[in-house]
Design a protein around this motif. Structure first.
Motif, PDB file in Angstrom:
ATOM      1  N   ARG A 160      -5.000   2.371  -6.111  1.00 46.74           N
ATOM      2  CA  ARG A 160      -4.561   1.555  -7.231  1.00 46.74           C
ATOM      3  C   ARG A 160      -3.223   0.874  -6.920  1.00 46.74           C
ATOM      4  NH1 ARG A 160      -5.941   0.376 -12.153  1.00 46.74           N
ATOM      5  NH2 ARG A 160      -4.417  -0.099 -13.769  1.00 46.74           N
ATOM      6  N   ILE A 161      -3.234  -0.435  -7.055  1.00 47.90           N
ATOM      7  CA  ILE A 161      -2.035  -1.238  -6.864  1.00 47.90           C
ATOM      8  C   ILE A 161      -1.736  -1.950  -8.177  1.00 47.90           C
ATOM      9  CG2 ILE A 161      -0.956  -3.108  -5.555  1.00 47.90           C
ATOM     10  CD1 ILE A 161      -1.667  -0.651  -3.858  1.00 47.90           C
ATOM     11  N   GLU A 162      -0.509  -1.845  -8.624  1.00 48.78           N
ATOM     12  CA  GLU A 162      -0.081  -2.493  -9.872  1.00 48.78           C
ATOM     13  C   GLU A 162       0.754  -3.729  -9.552  1.00 48.78           C
ATOM     14  OE1 GLU A 162      -0.863  -1.690 -12.876  1.00 48.78           O
ATOM     15  OE2 GLU A 162      -1.658   0.357 -12.717  1.00 48.78           O
ATOM     16  N   TYR A 163       0.579  -4.761 -10.361  1.00 52.54           N
ATOM     17  CA  TYR A 163       1.466  -5.923 -10.260  1.00 52.54           C
ATOM     18  C   TYR A 163       2.645  -5.726 -11.194  1.00 52.54           C
ATOM     19  CZ  TYR A 163       3.468 -10.539 -10.877  1.00 52.54           C
ATOM     20  OH  TYR A 163       4.357 -11.578 -10.960  1.00 52.54           O
ATOM     21  N   THR A 164       3.849  -5.842 -10.659  1.00 47.63           N
ATOM     22  CA  THR A 164       5.071  -5.759 -11.454  1.00 47.63           C
ATOM     23  C   THR A 164       5.691  -7.134 -11.542  1.00 47.63           C
ATOM     24  OG1 THR A 164       5.505  -3.474 -10.797  1.00 47.63           O
ATOM     25  CG2 THR A 164       7.372  -4.739 -11.631  1.00 47.63           C
ATOM     26  N   ASP A 165       5.740  -7.682 -12.751  1.00 49.60           N
ATOM     27  CA  ASP A 165       6.312  -9.018 -12.953  1.00 49.60           C
ATOM     28  C   ASP A 165       7.793  -8.893 -13.291  1.00 49.60           C
ATOM     29  OD1 ASP A 165       5.656 -11.875 -13.047  1.00 49.60           O
ATOM     30  OD2 ASP A 165       6.359 -11.734 -15.119  1.00 49.60           O
ATOM     31  N   LEU A 166       8.625  -9.584 -12.524  1.00 43.58           N
ATOM     32  CA  LEU A 166      10.077  -9.506 -12.671  1.00 43.58           C
ATOM     33  C   LEU A 166      10.652 -10.854 -13.081  1.00 43.58           C
ATOM     34  CD1 LEU A 166      10.831  -7.619  -9.331  1.00 43.58           C
ATOM     35  CD2 LEU A 166      10.795  -6.605 -11.624  1.00 43.58           C
ATOM     36  N   PRO A 167      11.841 -10.840 -13.706  1.00 45.54           N
ATOM     37  CA  PRO A 167      12.556 -12.103 -13.869  1.00 45.54           C
ATOM     38  C   PRO A 167      12.848 -12.699 -12.490  1.00 45.54           C
ATOM     39  CG  PRO A 167      13.533 -10.390 -15.223  1.00 45.54           C
ATOM     40  CD  PRO A 167      12.552  -9.705 -14.320  1.00 45.54           C
ATOM     41  N   ALA A 202      -3.525  -8.028  -7.218  1.00 42.13           N
ATOM     42  CA  ALA A 202      -3.286  -6.585  -7.119  1.00 42.13           C
ATOM     43  C   ALA A 202      -4.593  -5.820  -7.304  1.00 42.13           C
ATOM     44  CB  ALA A 202      -2.253  -6.147  -8.149  1.00 42.13           C
ATOM     45  N   ALA A 203      -5.431  -6.278  -8.220  1.00 43.94           N
ATOM     46  CA  ALA A 203      -6.722  -5.629  -8.439  1.00 43.94           C
ATOM     47  C   ALA A 203      -7.621  -5.778  -7.217  1.00 43.94           C
ATOM     48  CB  ALA A 203      -7.403  -6.209  -9.672  1.00 43.94           C
ATOM     49  N   ALA A 204      -7.582  -6.944  -6.572  1.00 47.09           N
ATOM     50  CA  ALA A 204      -8.395  -7.164  -5.378  1.00 47.09           C
ATOM     51  C   ALA A 204      -7.929  -6.268  -4.229  1.00 47.09           C
ATOM     52  CB  ALA A 204      -8.327  -8.628  -4.964  1.00 47.09           C
ATOM     53  N   ILE A 205      -6.616  -6.094  -4.117  1.00 45.49           N
ATOM     54  CA  ILE A 205      -6.089  -5.183  -3.094  1.00 45.49           C
ATOM     55  C   ILE A 205      -6.528  -3.757  -3.396  1.00 45.49           C
ATOM     56  CG2 ILE A 205      -3.994  -4.240  -2.044  1.00 45.49           C
ATOM     57  CD1 ILE A 205      -2.632  -6.949  -2.681  1.00 45.49           C
ATOM     58  N   LEU A 244       0.824  -1.209   0.000  1.00 44.97           N
ATOM     59  CA  LEU A 244       0.000   0.000   0.000  1.00 44.97           C
ATOM     60  C   LEU A 244       0.861   1.264   0.000  1.00 44.97           C
ATOM     61  CD1 LEU A 244      -2.816  -1.076   2.471  1.00 44.97           C
ATOM     62  CD2 LEU A 244      -2.941  -0.899  -0.019  1.00 44.97           C
ATOM     63  N   THR A 245       2.024   1.178   0.623  1.00 44.33           N
ATOM     64  CA  THR A 245       2.930   2.333   0.625  1.00 44.33           C
ATOM     65  C   THR A 245       3.536   2.567  -0.745  1.00 44.33           C
ATOM     66  OG1 THR A 245       3.476   2.047   2.966  1.00 44.33           O
ATOM     67  CG2 THR A 245       5.042   3.297   1.628  1.00 44.33           C
ATOM     68  N   SER A 246       3.953   1.480  -1.404  1.00 48.19           N
ATOM     69  CA  SER A 246       4.640   1.606  -2.692  1.00 48.19           C
ATOM     70  C   SER A 246       3.691   1.651  -3.874  1.00 48.19           C
ATOM     71  CB  SER A 246       5.614   0.437  -2.876  1.00 48.19           C
ATOM     72  OG  SER A 246       4.903  -0.791  -2.992  1.00 48.19           O
ATOM     73  N   GLY A 247       2.490   1.090  -3.704  1.00 50.78           N
ATOM     74  CA  GLY A 247       1.552   0.983  -4.817  1.00 50.78           C
ATOM     75  C   GLY A 247       1.875  -0.147  -5.767  1.00 50.78           C
ATOM     76  N   VAL A 248       2.798  -1.033  -5.335  1.00 53.05           N
ATOM     77  CA  VAL A 248       3.271  -2.104  -6.229  1.00 53.05           C
ATOM     78  C   VAL A 248       3.265  -3.444  -5.487  1.00 53.05           C
ATOM     79  CG1 VAL A 248       5.252  -3.015  -7.513  1.00 53.05           C
ATOM     80  CG2 VAL A 248       4.705  -0.568  -7.603  1.00 53.05           C
ATOM     81  N   LEU A 249       2.732  -4.449  -6.147  1.00 47.37           N
ATOM     82  CA  LEU A 249       2.884  -5.841  -5.734  1.00 47.37           C
ATOM     83  C   LEU A 249       3.867  -6.471  -6.717  1.00 47.37           C
ATOM     84  CD1 LEU A 249       1.977  -8.362  -4.053  1.00 47.37           C
ATOM     85  CD2 LEU A 249       0.237  -8.735  -5.815  1.00 47.37           C
ATOM     86  N   ALA A 250       5.006  -6.892  -6.219  1.00 47.10           N
ATOM     87  CA  ALA A 250       6.042  -7.453  -7.095  1.00 47.10           C
ATOM     88  C   ALA A 250       6.068  -8.971  -6.986  1.00 47.10           C
ATOM     89  CB  ALA A 250       7.406  -6.881  -6.731  1.00 47.10           C
TER      90      ALA A 250
END
Length: 284
Positions: free
Chosen positions: A217-224, A207-210, A153-159
């Protein structure tokens, strides 16, 4: 009938003892074990038989398992020591005359490509050869995500590194209820239950459910995978654990943490908690 729950000071073990009590098992009929019994003194205060058991100290196990009819073997945490520790516990269960052991394995332990799978499948094989047994192949914990909510919630990102793989996660409480059912009812010996929530999700959907629950708004960031592991270590996660988590995400991208078995719902007799419900509870 005496039921032993190992690792009763841990989160899953604690919840399983509580689930047994809720199901009407007398406190005196439950043996809760831990390496440090001071951590489960509250159970002793409620009449549960509290005993010390350390799988790395085989001499502690005969007294811990004495008189046991059924035993829940909760998988230990250190991968490099896991198989040896489990074998010592299984040997002690055989010597104590335990009639059935339930083991908390992992989803698709026999086919999973994860780092952790070989330790679980080796334990399953050793156990099957020695005792009537039940494999509780637990999927991912929803708490693995809800514990991250403050940072997310602080970063706005789910990695993560799970791509669009589907994940069948459930709460520890639901897995504990399933264990309690298996420990207190008949007809489970020889079964391997693939356990996971019915509402599977991708991390994009999570991320959408969060976002919906938090109103942000929370975005999912997909990483290697390697980049995700570096992100975790940079956040203070020990390197070995970071590798395990990142590797699990890699397997998730291949749907290895997805199941449509329905085993969890059938065992507990109700729907498992959904991701949305777990998020809402964590945000209260």
């Amino acid at each position: 009938m005496s039921i032993v729950v190992t690792a009763a000071s841990g989160q899953l073990g604690r919840l399983t003892v509580e689930a047994l009590l809720t199901r009407g098992v007398p406190a005196a009929g439950i043996v809760a074990t831990s390496r440090d019994v001071t951590k489960i003194k509250d159970f002793a205060d409620r009449g549960v038989d509290v005993r010390r058991a350390d799988f790395a100290e085989p001499e502690s196990l005969p007294a811990a398992f004495e008189g046991a009819d059924r035993l829940l073997l909760i998988s230990t945490t250190t991968p490099g020591e896991r198989v040896a520790n489990h074998r010592r516990a299984i040997d002690a269960a055989v010597a104590a005359g335990v009639s059935q052991v339930a083991f908390t394995s992992m989803l698709h332990a026999d086919t999973s490509t994860t780092i952790l799978a070989p330790t679980h499948s080796a334990t399953e094989e050793y156990l099957r050869e020695r005792l009537p047994s039940v494999m509780l192949r637990n999927g991912w914990y929803l708490e693995n995500y809800t514990v991250q909510l403050p940072q997310v919630l602080t970063s706005g990102v789910l990695a993560g590194a799970a791509g669009q793989g589907r994940i069948s996660a459930a709460t520890r409480a639901d897995y504990a209820d399933a264990a309690a059912v298996v420990l207190t009812t008949e007809g489970h010996a020889g079964k391997a239950y693939e356990l996971g929530g019915e509402v599977a999700f991708t991390l994009t959907e999570l991320a959408a459910a969060i976002s919906t629950a938090a109103g942000k708004r929370i975005e999912y960031t997909d990483l290697p995978v390697e980049a995700f592991a570096r992100l975790l270590t940079g956040a203070g996660v020990p390197a070995e654990l970071a590798d395990v988590i990142a590797d699990a995400d890699r397997a998730m991208s291949r749907d290895e943490f997805y199941t449509s078995s329905g085993d969890l719902r059938r065992l507990i007799g109700r729907p498992a908690a959904t991701p949305a419900e777990a998020i809402a509870a964590a945000l209260r």
